[in-house]
Motif scaffolding. Structure first.
Motif, mmCIF file in Angstrom:
data_model
loop_
_atom_site.group_PDB
_atom_site.id
_atom_site.type_symbol
_atom_site.label_atom_id
_atom_site.label_comp_id
_atom_site.label_asym_id
_atom_site.label_seq_id
_atom_site.Cartn_x
_atom_site.Cartn_y
_atom_site.Cartn_z
ATOM 1 N N GLY A 1 38.492 142.534 74.758
ATOM 2 C CA GLY A 1 38.882 143.876 74.728
ATOM 3 C C GLY A 1 40.189 144.011 74.511
ATOM 4 O O GLY A 1 41.077 143.970 75.164
ATOM 5 N N GLY A 2 40.299 144.066 73.026
ATOM 6 C CA GLY A 2 41.785 144.357 72.488
ATOM 7 C C GLY A 2 41.602 145.564 71.631
ATOM 8 O O GLY A 2 40.833 146.182 71.341
ATOM 9 N N ALA A 3 42.979 145.813 71.143
ATOM 10 C CA ALA A 3 43.095 146.919 70.347
ATOM 11 C C ALA A 3 42.520 146.798 69.021
ATOM 12 O O ALA A 3 42.525 145.553 68.355
ATOM 13 N N PRO A 4 41.916 147.710 68.539
ATOM 14 C CA PRO A 4 41.277 147.646 67.178
ATOM 15 C C PRO A 4 42.170 147.455 66.028
ATOM 16 O O PRO A 4 43.137 147.876 65.606
ATOM 17 N N GLY A 5 41.940 145.963 65.512
ATOM 18 C CA GLY A 5 42.995 145.796 64.493
ATOM 19 C C GLY A 5 44.134 145.198 64.758
ATOM 20 O O GLY A 5 45.189 145.202 63.772
ATOM 21 N N GLY A 6 44.666 145.016 66.074
ATOM 22 C CA GLY A 6 46.002 144.678 66.507
ATOM 23 C C GLY A 6 45.896 143.264 67.306
ATOM 24 O O GLY A 6 44.786 142.540 67.622
ATOM 25 N N ALA A 8 45.680 141.316 70.767
ATOM 26 C CA ALA A 8 44.942 141.786 71.956
ATOM 27 C C ALA A 8 45.789 141.242 73.135
ATOM 28 O O ALA A 8 45.421 141.465 74.375
ATOM 29 N N GLY A 9 46.958 140.512 72.905
ATOM 30 C CA GLY A 9 47.807 139.964 74.108
ATOM 31 C C GLY A 9 47.393 138.360 74.239
ATOM 32 O O GLY A 9 46.441 138.021 73.859
ATOM 33 N N PRO A 10 48.087 137.905 75.133
ATOM 34 C CA PRO A 10 47.878 136.548 75.526
ATOM 35 C C PRO A 10 46.581 136.505 76.578
ATOM 36 O O PRO A 10 46.251 137.499 77.077
ATOM 37 N N PRO A 11 45.941 135.420 76.442
ATOM 38 C CA PRO A 11 44.654 135.334 77.420
ATOM 39 C C PRO A 11 45.223 135.291 78.814
ATOM 40 O O PRO A 11 46.356 135.089 79.327
ATOM 41 N N PRO A 12 44.537 135.691 79.936
ATOM 42 C CA PRO A 12 44.843 135.855 81.166
ATOM 43 C C PRO A 12 44.894 134.659 81.656
ATOM 44 O O PRO A 12 44.175 133.442 81.624
ATOM 45 N N THR A 13 46.072 134.395 82.632
ATOM 46 C CA THR A 13 46.013 133.108 83.260
ATOM 47 C C THR A 13 45.716 133.062 84.736
ATOM 48 O O THR A 13 45.580 133.974 85.256
ATOM 49 N N ILE A 14 45.344 131.755 84.972
ATOM 50 C CA ILE A 14 44.469 131.460 86.104
ATOM 51 C C ILE A 14 45.621 130.523 87.013
ATOM 52 O O ILE A 14 45.661 129.406 86.241
ATOM 53 N N PRO A 15 46.174 130.786 88.070
ATOM 54 C CA PRO A 15 46.882 129.823 88.809
ATOM 55 C C PRO A 15 45.887 128.467 89.335
ATOM 56 O O PRO A 15 44.887 128.686 89.443
#
Length: 77
Positions: A1-6, A8-15
Motif C-alpha cells: 500500500g503506497g502512494a499511486p505512482g510515488g 511507498a517508503g522503506p519496508p517496515p523493520t522488525i526488531p
C-alpha cells in the motif's frame, strides 16, 4: 500500500529477537604499555620547528614585498 505512482517508503523493520547475538568467549589481550615520552626533548624539537617555520615565512614575506615593489616601480615608471 503506497502512494499511486510515488515512493511507498522503506519496508517496515522488525526488531531482532532477544539474544540473537552469539556468545563471546574470547577476551582480547590488554593494550601494551607505551614507552615513556621525553617532554623536554619534544618541547625543544617543537621550538626548533617553530623557528624554522617563522624563518621560512619571513624569507617568503621579504621576497614577496621585493617583488611587489619591483612590479609597482615598473608600472609607475
Amino acid at each position: 500500500g503506497g502512494a499511486p505512482g510515488g515512493y511507498a517508503g522503506p519496508p517496515p523493520t522488525i526488531p531482532p529477537p532477544p539474544g540473537w547475538r552469539p556468545p563471546v568467549h574470547v577476551r582480547p589481550t590488554p593494550p601494551r604499555q607505551l614507552p615513556p615520552q621525553d617532554m623536554a626533548a619534544m618541547d625543544q624539537a617543537d621550538g626548533r620547528a617553530q623557528r624554522l617555520t617563522y624563518g621560512i615565512g619571513a624569507v617568503v614575506g621579504v621576497v614577496l614585498v621585493l617583488l611587489t615593489c619591483l612590479l609597482c616601480s615598473r608600472l609607475l615608471f
